[in-house]
Design a protein around this motif. Structure first.
Motif, PDB file in Angstrom:
ATOM      1  N   ILE A 164       0.837  -1.201   0.000  1.00 28.54           N
ATOM      2  CA  ILE A 164       0.000   0.000   0.000  1.00 28.54           C
ATOM      3  C   ILE A 164       0.870   1.249   0.000  1.00 28.54           C
ATOM      4  CG2 ILE A 164      -1.836   1.262   1.195  1.00 28.54           C
ATOM      5  CD1 ILE A 164      -2.736  -1.384   2.394  1.00 28.54           C
ATOM      6  N   LYS A 165       1.920   1.228   0.810  1.00 26.68           N
ATOM      7  CA  LYS A 165       2.825   2.372   0.832  1.00 26.68           C
ATOM      8  C   LYS A 165       3.439   2.621  -0.542  1.00 26.68           C
ATOM      9  CE  LYS A 165       6.969   4.357   2.817  1.00 26.68           C
ATOM     10  NZ  LYS A 165       8.280   4.104   3.435  1.00 26.68           N
ATOM     11  N   ASN A 166       3.676   1.550  -1.279  1.00 22.52           N
ATOM     12  CA  ASN A 166       4.270   1.674  -2.612  1.00 22.52           C
ATOM     13  C   ASN A 166       3.352   2.357  -3.611  1.00 22.52           C
ATOM     14  OD1 ASN A 166       6.727   0.519  -1.946  1.00 22.52           O
ATOM     15  ND2 ASN A 166       6.127  -1.545  -2.557  1.00 22.52           N
ATOM     16  N   ARG A 167       2.061   2.474  -3.285  1.00 22.78           N
ATOM     17  CA  ARG A 167       1.116   3.185  -4.165  1.00 22.78           C
ATOM     18  C   ARG A 167       0.630   4.482  -3.532  1.00 22.78           C
ATOM     19  NH1 ARG A 167       2.736   1.679  -8.517  1.00 22.78           N
ATOM     20  NH2 ARG A 167       1.094   3.019  -9.360  1.00 22.78           N
ATOM     21  N   MET A 168       1.292   4.922  -2.493  1.00 23.57           N
ATOM     22  CA  MET A 168       0.899   6.133  -1.773  1.00 23.57           C
ATOM     23  C   MET A 168       1.644   7.339  -2.317  1.00 23.57           C
ATOM     24  SD  MET A 168       1.737   6.727   2.247  1.00 23.57           S
ATOM     25  CE  MET A 168       2.495   8.274   2.700  1.00 23.57           C
ATOM     26  N   THR A 169       0.976   8.494  -2.298  1.00 20.76           N
ATOM     27  CA  THR A 169       1.628   9.769  -2.610  1.00 20.76           C
ATOM     28  C   THR A 169       1.306  10.760  -1.499  1.00 20.76           C
ATOM     29  OG1 THR A 169      -0.264  10.595  -3.903  1.00 20.76           O
ATOM     30  CG2 THR A 169       1.448   9.378  -5.103  1.00 20.76           C
ATOM     31  N   LEU A 170       2.115  11.825  -1.392  1.00 23.34           N
ATOM     32  CA  LEU A 170       1.903  12.873  -0.386  1.00 23.34           C
ATOM     33  C   LEU A 170       1.768  14.224  -1.058  1.00 23.34           C
ATOM     34  CD1 LEU A 170       4.390  12.149   2.555  1.00 23.34           C
ATOM     35  CD2 LEU A 170       1.892  12.107   2.657  1.00 23.34           C
ATOM     36  N   GLU A 171       0.879  15.054  -0.526  1.00 24.85           N
ATOM     37  CA  GLU A 171       0.589  16.371  -1.094  1.00 24.85           C
ATOM     38  C   GLU A 171       0.848  17.471  -0.060  1.00 24.85           C
ATOM     39  OE1 GLU A 171      -3.494  18.823  -2.309  1.00 24.85           O
ATOM     40  OE2 GLU A 171      -3.527  16.638  -2.119  1.00 24.85           O
TER      41      GLU A 171
END
Length: 318
Positions: A179-186
């Motif tokens: 899941i972390k591997n498909r996460m992004t931060l804004e």
């Protein structure tokens, strides 16, 4: 330079096409067991039908970006419900995924502001994991778990930015690696600015989603000419084109609120920076008029000398 455009969740040009029909837990708790499941099933089916309609709409209008609604399956993460929202609709989920893949659409999710890994309360980050798992499960149901992304914010500072960001990194360890591997931060408009969010992305090897409106509301010292190339580099791990969130202020007084449409004059300075960098990017339009705002902005920008419209929602700068 090529910029592709998309919108969030609901094509308001379509009639009765909300993908976010919901059910409150208060109402749910007053129903019989049979009524509860019937209601959850019927609402989820309607939301999936609307989502499929939106995908067809995007294909017809050549809109290459789309953010799925986070509310497709009502009460899916409520601790007293937690029902199987995938198996009964397996074929519908798969059909949506097939359409997305066949037409090369770029899709994502954006959980709400309560999906936080910064809180000093352990149960908050535990719930954030549950919410991220829910979004990832929807991607899996569509066969998009290696293509879609799930975007979140760092969250509040709780009175001490330095201590809180350390806690963010610690709490993020709870998140399963796929899941972390498909996460992004804004970056956000009040707390963690562009520079701070970028540093966090670099430390966690997470792609950075730049929000221009938030940046203008929460400026940092480093110039965009320096920040953006570093932010774009964070996308290399997953092999995707950098994505930028676009909106403009509702008014000068309500600067952080999103206007119905995007003022092209507001974003032109950003476009000039992008031209100087020479980077193809994707714009996710977060204006209130959603698909109409995205297509209106494409039309406005296409009138600029040297800009060529090469698709329904794709522009090329010479």
């Amino acid at each position: 330079m090529i910029i592709r455009f998309g919108y969030v969740s609901t094509a308001i040009s379509l009639w009765e096409a909300s993908p976010s029909r919901t059910l409150t837990f208060t109402r749910y708790s007053k129903m019989t067991e049979t009524e509860r499941m019937d209601k959850l099933m019927s609402l989820t089916y309607l939301n999936l039908e609307s989502t499929e309609r939106m995908i067809h709409y995007n294909i017809a209008h050549e809109i290459p970006l789309y953010r799925f609604s986070s509310s497709i399956a009502p009460l899916a993460t409520h601790p007293e419900v937690l029902w199987d929202f995938v198996t009964p609709f397996k074929e519908k989920w798969q059909e949506i995924g097939r359409l997305v893949k066949a037409r090369g659409l770029r899709t994502s999710f954006h959980p709400n502001q309560f999906t936080l890994f910064t809180s000093p309360r352990p149960e908050v980050s535990d719930n954030a994991v549950i919410d991220m798992e829910y979004h990832y499960r929807m991607l899996e149901a569509m066969g998009l778990e290696k293509e879609g992304v799930i975007n979140i914010h760092i969250g509040g500072a709780y009175g001490n930015k330095e201590e809180t960001i350390v806690r963010f990194h610690e709490n993020l360890r709870k998140l399963p690696l796929p899941i972390k591997n498909r996460m992004t931060l804004e970056n956000d408009d009040k707390t963690y600015n562009t520079e701070e969010t970028l540093l966090t992305c670099q430390k966690e090897d997470v792609p950075f989603v730049f929000d221009y409106h938030h940046h203008m509301a929460n400026l940092c010292e480093k110039p965009l000419e320096e920040l953006l190339p570093a932010g774009f580099a964070t996308w290399e791990r997953i092999g995707m084109r950098p994505k930028i969130h676009i909106s403009s202020p509702k008014t000068e007084k309500a600067f952080r609120s999103h206007a119905d449409h995007v003022d092209s004059e507001f974003i032109k300075p950003l476009i000039e920076v992008l031209r100087g960098i020479g980077q193809d990017v994707d714009f996710m339009i977060e204006a209130k008029r959603k698909d109409q705002a995205a297509l209106a902005l494409v039309e406005d920008l296409s009138k600029i000398r040297g800009v060529k419209r090469i698709g329904g929602a794709t522009l090329e700068w010479k």
